[in-house]
Design an enzyme around this catalytic site. Structure first.
Site, PDB file in Angstrom:
ATOM      1  N   HIS A 171     -43.608  19.866  67.451  1.00 51.26           N
ATOM      2  CA  HIS A 171     -42.781  19.226  66.432  1.00 51.26           C
ATOM      3  C   HIS A 171     -43.406  17.888  66.069  1.00 51.26           C
ATOM      4  CE1 HIS A 171     -39.434  18.613  63.899  1.00 51.26           C
ATOM      5  NE2 HIS A 171     -38.937  17.583  64.580  1.00 51.26           N
TER       6      HIS A 171
ATOM      7  N   HIS B 170     -38.425  12.694  60.816  1.00 52.45           N
ATOM      8  CA  HIS B 170     -39.069  14.006  60.897  1.00 52.45           C
ATOM      9  C   HIS B 170     -38.286  15.033  60.104  1.00 52.45           C
ATOM     10  CE1 HIS B 170     -36.298  15.117  64.428  1.00 52.45           C
ATOM     11  NE2 HIS B 170     -36.174  13.808  64.337  1.00 52.45           N
TER      12      HIS B 170
ATOM     13  N   CYS C  88     -42.671  20.731  59.582  1.00 54.11           N
ATOM     14  CA  CYS C  88     -42.698  19.325  60.009  1.00 54.11           C
ATOM     15  C   CYS C  88     -44.099  18.734  59.974  1.00 54.11           C
ATOM     16  CB  CYS C  88     -42.110  19.212  61.420  1.00 54.11           C
ATOM     17  SG  CYS C  88     -42.933  20.254  62.662  1.00 54.11           S
TER      18      CYS C  88
END
Length: 259
Positions: free
Chosen positions: A30, A42, A152
C-alpha cells in the site's frame, strides 16, 4: 537505501516522501504520500486497499492488514472511508514495515530490483508541489479505485511526478508479470528445451515488460496539472480506454484520453 531493501526509519521521513508498506505474504503493497506530523495521504477502496472485481480479490484481501475494531483517535477519516483519505502513519502501516519509494533510479538499479512497485525511472517534482497535489486530491478526489487500472501506487506516483497514464503500475506488473512472461516465452521451447535457457528467457521478458511499463519510459505519459485532473475526472473528459488484446496475447498499455 540499499539494493535489496528500501526500508527506512520514521525519523528519516520528510514531507513529500512516497512511502509504502508490504502487506501479509508480500503479495501487495500500500502506497501513500507522507505530508508531515505523522500524517499520510493515500488512495484506498473502503479501507481494503484492493479491488479487482474478480476472484483475485479473495487473495488480495486476505493479504491485507487486520482491521482494528477500535477507531483511531488521531485519524481524520474513519477506517471504512474510501477514496483519497488522510491517516496517521500507524494506521497507514497497519503493523507493517515502512519503506520509501525511489525516484530517478538508473536503469541498472531499476532492473536489479526485481520486484515492481519499489522504484521508478521518473524524476520527482519538488516536495511542495508533491504535497500540494496530495492535499488537493484529498479535497477533490482521484476517481474510482481499481487495483490494476488506478490504484494507490498510481496515486502516489502522480503526486510525485504529475505524470499520468493510469494503469499497469509497478506492483500490478509484478503480480501478473511472472505468469505472463512464462506464457510469452513458451513458444521458444521449439528453439531450446534447456530449462535454464527457458528460465533466463522468462526473466528477460519479465524485466523488459517492467522496464517498458514504468511511468518514466511510457512515451504517452503526460504531465497533467492537478486542478485540470480532478475537473476532467469529474466530467468524464479523462478516462482509461483498454486496448483490444491482440492475438499474440501480449498486452498493450492503456491509452489516456482527453476530450
Amino acid at each position: 537505501m540499499g539494493l535489496l531493501s528500501n526500508r527506512v526509519t520514521r525519523e528519516s521521513l520528510k514531507p513529500g516522501d512516497h512511502i509504502y508498506s508490504w502487506r501479509t505474504a508480500y503479495i501487495y503493497a500500500h502506497h501513500g504520500i507522507y505530508v508531515s506530523d505523522d500524517k499520510v495521504i493515500h488512495f484506498t477502496r473502503r479501507g481494503q486497499e484492493v479491488g479487482t472485481g474478480t476472484a483475485l480479490d479473495l487473495l488480495l484481501i486476505s493479504s491485507g492488514p487486520a482491521k482494528s475494531r477500535e477507531s483511531c483517535p488521531t485519524c481524520m477519516a474513519p477506517q471504512e472511508e474510501h477514496g483519497v483519505i488522510s491517516s496517521c502513519l500507524n494506521c497507514f502501516l497497519a503493523g507493517g514495515v515502512l519503506y520509501r519509494f525511489e525516484y530517478a533510479v538508473t536503469p541498472a538499479l531499476f532492473l536489479a530490483k526485481a520486484r515492481g512497485g519499489t522504484c521508478t525511472l521518473a524524476v520527482s517534482d519538488s516536495d511542495d508541489i508533491v504535497i500540494h497535489r496530495a492535499k488537493y486530491l484529498l479535497e477533490n478526489g482521484f476517481g474510482c479505485y481499481n487495483v490494476f487500472k488506478k490504484n494507490c501506487e498510481d496515486f502516489a506516483i502522480y503526486c510525485k511526478t504529475g505524470l499520468l497514464e493510469i494503469g499497469q503500475s509497478g506492483q500490478a506488473v509484478s503480480i501478473i508479470g511472472g505468469p505472463l512472461a512464462a506464457a510469452l516465452s513458451s513458444p521458444l521451447r521449439m528453439v531450446t528445451t534447456n530449462v535454464y535457457g527457458m528460465a533466463a528467457t522468462a526473466v528477460g521478458v519479465y524485466c523488459a515488460s517492467r522496464y517498458m511499463a514504468d511511468i518514466g519510459m511510457r512515451p504517452n505519459a503526460v504531465k497533467v496539472p492537478v486542478e485540470q485532473l480532478t475537473t476532467r475526472l469529474a466530467t468524464g473528459l479523462l478516462q482509461v480506454v483498454e486496448p483490444q488484446i491482440p492475438t499474440n496475447i501480449s498486452r498493450q498499455s492503456p491509452q489516456l484520453v482527453t476530450q
